[in-house]
Design a protein around this motif. Sequence first.
Motif, short mmCIF file in Angstrom:
data_model
loop_
_atom_site.label_atom_id
_atom_site.label_comp_id
_atom_site.label_asym_id
_atom_site.label_seq_id
_atom_site.Cartn_x
_atom_site.Cartn_y
_atom_site.Cartn_z
N MET A 23 5.72 1.86 1.35
CA MET A 23 5.82 0.82 0.91
C MET A 23 5.06 -0.49 1.82
O MET A 23 4.59 -1.30 0.92
N TYR A 54 1.79 0.01 0.48
CA TYR A 54 1.56 -0.54 -0.74
C TYR A 54 1.23 -2.30 -0.66
O TYR A 54 0.67 -2.59 -1.43
N ILE A 77 13.62 5.71 -5.19
CA ILE A 77 12.69 5.19 -4.30
C ILE A 77 11.97 6.45 -3.69
O ILE A 77 10.85 6.60 -3.55
N THR A 127 8.04 7.90 -3.94
CA THR A 127 7.56 8.11 -2.75
C THR A 127 6.94 9.47 -3.00
O THR A 127 5.63 9.82 -2.65
#
Length: 220
Positions: free
Chosen positions: A153, A156, A198, A202
């Motif tokens: 994250m 990202y 999540i 991932t």
Amino acid sequence: GPSKIAGDEITLGTNAKFHKDVEYWDSDGEIDFNNALVNANAQFNENLEEESQISSIMLGISSLKKWLIYIFSSFLAILVFHALFRNAFASAVEGLEDNVLKSFGFGLIYLIGIPVAILITFFITIGIKLGLFAAAVFVFSLVFGQIVASILMAYYLRNNKDKDWGFWPVTFVALGFAILLRLLVMIPYAGIALAVIILSVTYGALTLQVFRVKKQRVAN
């Protein structure tokens, strides 16, 4: 056994039963235990107010210690994973925005398919060792799933916002995401669903990255 209860407001459920004596403190004073006492007595004890306050303080200190331990251990884990696989994380987020559903699908297959495959190997004599190894890897990936997701994250966010973050900024941003995920996962029911989503995205993104690397090697 004997009970001690202290609170600003004590509410007794209809099925509450005390088979031994009870000491209690309630901010409104004495309360009626009705039929909750079974061959037992209830005694109002003002000293329990102070004990309750001390218990609340100790509970707060204990919670703070647990959070500090979690933050420190998460930081160390992020540091290790980031140092070892920073290039993999950086590559995995490329094009992730256009492949979120695809990543989610691959990740869901990983979370569901791997346990099924492990169970199948246990029914095959020669596959027991392989199954144990796969089980260990799978459990490891679940235990550190939030850490891995936090780093992904962070990368990202770096790419999406065109930030020129180096190793340490990404590490600390990932730590922030790890704390946020920890708080979100604590939400009943919704937290579990969020964790599955999540983790799926991932590990799906990382799986797609492995496929891309293999495809490039074949092409070369």
